[in-house]
Design a protein around this motif. Structure first.
Motif, PDB file in Angstrom:
ATOM      1  N   GLU A 186      22.539  37.745  65.535  1.00 36.03           N
ATOM      2  CA  GLU A 186      23.774  37.594  64.798  1.00 36.03           C
ATOM      3  C   GLU A 186      23.506  37.356  63.320  1.00 36.03           C
ATOM      4  O   GLU A 186      22.415  36.921  62.943  1.00 36.03           O
ATOM      5  N   PRO A 187      24.479  37.632  62.454  1.00 34.13           N
ATOM      6  CA  PRO A 187      24.263  37.500  61.005  1.00 34.13           C
ATOM      7  C   PRO A 187      24.204  36.038  60.571  1.00 34.13           C
ATOM      8  O   PRO A 187      25.179  35.470  60.081  1.00 34.13           O
ATOM      9  N   GLN A 188      23.043  35.440  60.750  1.00 39.17           N
ATOM     10  CA  GLN A 188      22.841  34.064  60.341  1.00 39.17           C
ATOM     11  C   GLN A 188      21.376  33.842  59.994  1.00 39.17           C
ATOM     12  O   GLN A 188      20.504  34.602  60.387  1.00 39.17           O
ATOM     13  N   GLY A 189      21.147  32.769  59.224  1.00 31.85           N
ATOM     14  CA  GLY A 189      19.798  32.452  58.787  1.00 31.85           C
ATOM     15  C   GLY A 189      19.646  32.672  57.291  1.00 31.85           C
ATOM     16  O   GLY A 189      20.612  32.916  56.559  1.00 31.85           O
ATOM     17  N   TRP A 190      18.396  32.582  56.828  1.00 30.65           N
ATOM     18  CA  TRP A 190      18.103  32.803  55.420  1.00 30.65           C
ATOM     19  C   TRP A 190      18.253  34.279  55.062  1.00 30.65           C
ATOM     20  O   TRP A 190      17.937  35.152  55.881  1.00 30.65           O
ATOM     21  N   TYR A 191      18.719  34.545  53.846  1.00 33.24           N
ATOM     22  CA  TYR A 191      18.940  35.927  53.425  1.00 33.24           C
ATOM     23  C   TYR A 191      18.765  36.060  51.915  1.00 33.24           C
ATOM     24  O   TYR A 191      18.807  35.076  51.168  1.00 33.24           O
ATOM     25  N   VAL A 192      18.574  37.304  51.466  1.00 35.28           N
ATOM     26  CA  VAL A 192      18.638  37.667  50.046  1.00 35.28           C
ATOM     27  C   VAL A 192      19.696  38.764  49.918  1.00 35.28           C
ATOM     28  O   VAL A 192      19.902  39.563  50.846  1.00 35.28           O
ATOM     29  N   GLN A 193      20.352  38.795  48.736  1.00 41.50           N
ATOM     30  CA  GLN A 193      21.512  39.669  48.606  1.00 41.50           C
ATOM     31  C   GLN A 193      21.689  40.167  47.180  1.00 41.50           C
ATOM     32  O   GLN A 193      22.044  39.388  46.295  1.00 41.50           O
ATOM     33  N   PRO A 194      21.469  41.443  46.907  1.00 42.91           N
ATOM     34  CA  PRO A 194      21.897  42.029  45.625  1.00 42.91           C
ATOM     35  C   PRO A 194      23.394  42.332  45.693  1.00 42.91           C
ATOM     36  O   PRO A 194      23.897  42.768  46.736  1.00 42.91           O
ATOM     37  N   GLU A 195      24.091  42.127  44.574  1.00 39.47           N
ATOM     38  CA  GLU A 195      25.552  42.236  44.597  1.00 39.47           C
ATOM     39  C   GLU A 195      26.078  42.722  43.255  1.00 39.47           C
ATOM     40  O   GLU A 195      25.546  42.366  42.202  1.00 39.47           O
ATOM     41  N   PHE A 196      27.145  43.522  43.312  1.00 37.25           N
ATOM     42  CA  PHE A 196      27.888  43.915  42.118  1.00 37.25           C
ATOM     43  C   PHE A 196      29.294  43.339  42.207  1.00 37.25           C
ATOM     44  O   PHE A 196      29.946  43.422  43.260  1.00 37.25           O
ATOM     45  N   VAL A 197      29.768  42.747  41.085  1.00 33.36           N
ATOM     46  CA  VAL A 197      31.085  42.103  41.064  1.00 33.36           C
ATOM     47  C   VAL A 197      31.832  42.540  39.806  1.00 33.36           C
ATOM     48  O   VAL A 197      31.260  42.573  38.713  1.00 33.36           O
ATOM     49  N   HIS A 198      33.117  42.851  39.980  1.00 35.70           N
ATOM     50  CA  HIS A 198      33.986  43.191  38.848  1.00 35.70           C
ATOM     51  C   HIS A 198      35.132  42.183  38.793  1.00 35.70           C
ATOM     52  O   HIS A 198      35.842  41.971  39.787  1.00 35.70           O
ATOM     53  N   LEU A 199      35.308  41.551  37.611  1.00 33.82           N
ATOM     54  CA  LEU A 199      36.367  40.568  37.393  1.00 33.82           C
ATOM     55  C   LEU A 199      37.139  40.944  36.133  1.00 33.82           C
ATOM     56  O   LEU A 199      36.549  41.367  35.142  1.00 33.82           O
ATOM     57  N   ASP A 200      38.450  40.755  36.189  1.00 34.22           N
ATOM     58  CA  ASP A 200      39.307  41.109  35.060  1.00 34.22           C
ATOM     59  C   ASP A 200      40.401  40.053  34.934  1.00 34.22           C
ATOM     60  O   ASP A 200      41.243  39.920  35.829  1.00 34.22           O
ATOM     61  N   TYR A 201      40.360  39.278  33.836  1.00 36.23           N
ATOM     62  CA  TYR A 201      41.349  38.225  33.593  1.00 36.23           C
ATOM     63  C   TYR A 201      42.286  38.673  32.465  1.00 36.23           C
ATOM     64  O   TYR A 201      41.827  38.965  31.358  1.00 36.23           O
ATOM     65  N   VAL A 202      43.584  38.722  32.757  1.00 34.25           N
ATOM     66  CA  VAL A 202      44.557  39.215  31.781  1.00 34.25           C
ATOM     67  C   VAL A 202      45.724  38.230  31.696  1.00 34.25           C
ATOM     68  O   VAL A 202      46.217  37.743  32.720  1.00 34.25           O
ATOM     69  N   LYS A 203      46.175  37.961  30.465  1.00 37.48           N
ATOM     70  CA  LYS A 203      47.370  37.133  30.268  1.00 37.48           C
ATOM     71  C   LYS A 203      48.040  37.523  28.960  1.00 37.48           C
ATOM     72  O   LYS A 203      47.383  37.971  28.013  1.00 37.48           O
ATOM     73  N   ASP A 204      49.359  37.379  28.927  1.00 35.38           N
ATOM     74  CA  ASP A 204      50.158  37.623  27.728  1.00 35.38           C
ATOM     75  C   ASP A 204      50.573  36.279  27.136  1.00 35.38           C
ATOM     76  O   ASP A 204      51.101  35.421  27.851  1.00 35.38           O
ATOM     77  N   ILE A 205      50.355  36.132  25.822  1.00 37.18           N
ATOM     78  CA  ILE A 205      50.661  34.881  25.131  1.00 37.18           C
ATOM     79  C   ILE A 205      51.754  35.144  24.101  1.00 37.18           C
ATOM     80  O   ILE A 205      51.614  36.020  23.238  1.00 37.18           O
ATOM     81  N   ARG A 206      52.823  34.401  24.185  1.00 38.50           N
ATOM     82  CA  ARG A 206      53.943  34.556  23.251  1.00 38.50           C
ATOM     83  C   ARG A 206      53.701  33.722  21.997  1.00 38.50           C
ATOM     84  O   ARG A 206      53.141  32.617  22.051  1.00 38.50           O
ATOM     85  N   GLY A 207      54.112  34.293  20.866  1.00 32.36           N
ATOM     86  CA  GLY A 207      53.975  33.578  19.601  1.00 32.36           C
ATOM     87  C   GLY A 207      54.977  32.429  19.501  1.00 32.36           C
ATOM     88  O   GLY A 207      56.000  32.399  20.194  1.00 32.36           O
ATOM     89  N   GLN A 208      54.655  31.472  18.609  1.00 36.74           N
ATOM     90  CA  GLN A 208      55.539  30.325  18.389  1.00 36.74           C
ATOM     91  C   GLN A 208      56.034  30.301  16.948  1.00 36.74           C
ATOM     92  O   GLN A 208      55.290  30.617  16.014  1.00 36.74           O
ATOM     93  N   ALA A 209      57.278  29.900  16.792  1.00 36.59           N
ATOM     94  CA  ALA A 209      57.879  29.699  15.468  1.00 36.59           C
ATOM     95  C   ALA A 209      57.500  28.303  14.965  1.00 36.59           C
ATOM     96  O   ALA A 209      57.043  27.462  15.730  1.00 36.59           O
ATOM     97  N   PRO A 210      57.680  28.028  13.653  1.00 40.89           N
ATOM     98  CA  PRO A 210      57.344  26.701  13.107  1.00 40.89           C
ATOM     99  C   PRO A 210      58.041  25.545  13.813  1.00 40.89           C
ATOM    100  O   PRO A 210      57.508  24.428  13.872  1.00 40.89           O
ATOM    101  N   ASP A 211      59.216  25.789  14.382  1.00 43.16           N
ATOM    102  CA  ASP A 211      59.922  24.703  15.073  1.00 43.16           C
ATOM    103  C   ASP A 211      59.479  24.537  16.523  1.00 43.16           C
ATOM    104  O   ASP A 211      60.036  23.723  17.267  1.00 43.16           O
ATOM    105  N   GLY A 212      58.459  25.324  16.957  1.00 40.66           N
ATOM    106  CA  GLY A 212      57.922  25.187  18.306  1.00 40.66           C
ATOM    107  C   GLY A 212      58.552  26.092  19.325  1.00 40.66           C
ATOM    108  O   GLY A 212      58.082  26.149  20.473  1.00 40.66           O
ATOM    109  N   THR A 213      59.608  26.805  18.987  1.00 45.71           N
ATOM    110  CA  THR A 213      60.213  27.740  19.930  1.00 45.71           C
ATOM    111  C   THR A 213      59.391  29.024  19.988  1.00 45.71           C
ATOM    112  O   THR A 213      58.649  29.355  19.054  1.00 45.71           O
ATOM    113  N   PHE A 214      59.535  29.728  21.104  1.00 50.21           N
ATOM    114  CA  PHE A 214      58.766  30.954  21.292  1.00 50.21           C
ATOM    115  C   PHE A 214      59.515  32.155  20.725  1.00 50.21           C
ATOM    116  O   PHE A 214      60.739  32.257  20.838  1.00 50.21           O
TER     117      PHE A 214
END
Length: 227
Positions: free
Chosen positions: A117-145
């Motif tokens: 069964e798949p258990q015990g010590w192992y070695v593993q080469p791996e490829f990973v793709h990550l993408d973090y995205v966010k939209d940020i709204r600007g603020q006016a001098p009075d703190g409103t967006f």
């Protein structure tokens, strides 16, 4: 007559089956194909939530020594980057919209021991793709967006070399998988930088694009269920 006896004796000896030696590894391979053993594993990595990723992994044992592991997830807010980098315009609340993106993992896993069964010590080469995205709204001098929106996007492609230990429970098919390793990360980042003039209270926003490659260290634990 003597010649006939010799010929018949030689033919009878030649027809006897030769002794056959079955190697231990051959027996394991045969049992892997015929015995009802765990060959499929579904896993999760709860610690990655703090890195803004929620992946689900599937491991399929191709033999008693080799398996393929793939993962598919979604990226959200990266809390560790916000805590340690100090250069993020994200304020954890209003004005920031997280845009979920797909992440994926592809790995080959080589087990070092001899187990059905798949258990015990192992070695593993791996490829990973990550993408973090966010939209940020600007603020006016009075703190409103305002209606101005700036997109912050950080894309990571990792080549990883991991080593670990996976263990099935004695009484059930639940398992844990502890791993660590090193990797090489290719980063492409479009950062939103927010500045405020303390005298006028005016906010300014700039976009900076950087691309580089950095080494990375990995530590983690997965929990799962064998099928």
């Amino acid at each position: 007559m003597a010649c006939l006896f010799i010929v018949l004796a030689h033919r009878s000896v030649a027809q006897e089956p030769k002794p056959r030696v079955v190697l231990y590894k051959d027996r394991l391979a045969a049992q892997f194909d015929t015995v009802d053993v765990v060959k499929h594993v579904i896993k999760a990595n709860p610690l990655l939530f703090f890195r803004g990723e929620i992946p689900i992994y599937y491991e399929h044992a191709l033999s008693h020594k080799l398996s393929l592991e793939v993962g598919l997830g979604v990226t959200l807010r990266d809390y560790l980057t916000l805590t340690f980098s100090g250069d993020d315009a994200d304020d954890f609340g209003a004005g920031t919209e997280i845009i979920p993106q797909l992440s994926y993992h592809i790995a080959a896993r080589f087990y070092l021991g001899e187990d059905l069964e798949p258990q015990g010590w192992y070695v593993q080469p791996e490829f990973v793709h990550l993408d973090y995205v966010k939209d940020i709204r600007g603020q006016a001098p009075d703190g409103t967006f305002t209606d101005d929106t700036y997109r912050d996007q950080r894309t990571y492609d990792d080549l990883r070399l991991l080593a670990g230990y996976q263990m099935l429970s004695w009484s059930s098919n639940w398992l844990f998988d502890v791993y660590g390793g090193v990797g090489y990360r290719s980063r492409n980042m479009n950062k939103v930088e927010e500045r405020i003039d303390l005298t006028s209270g005016i906010y300014t926003y700039t976009l900076s694009e950087t691309s580089d490659k950095v080494p990375v260290i990995y530590l983690g634990i997965k929990i799962g269920l064998g099928l």
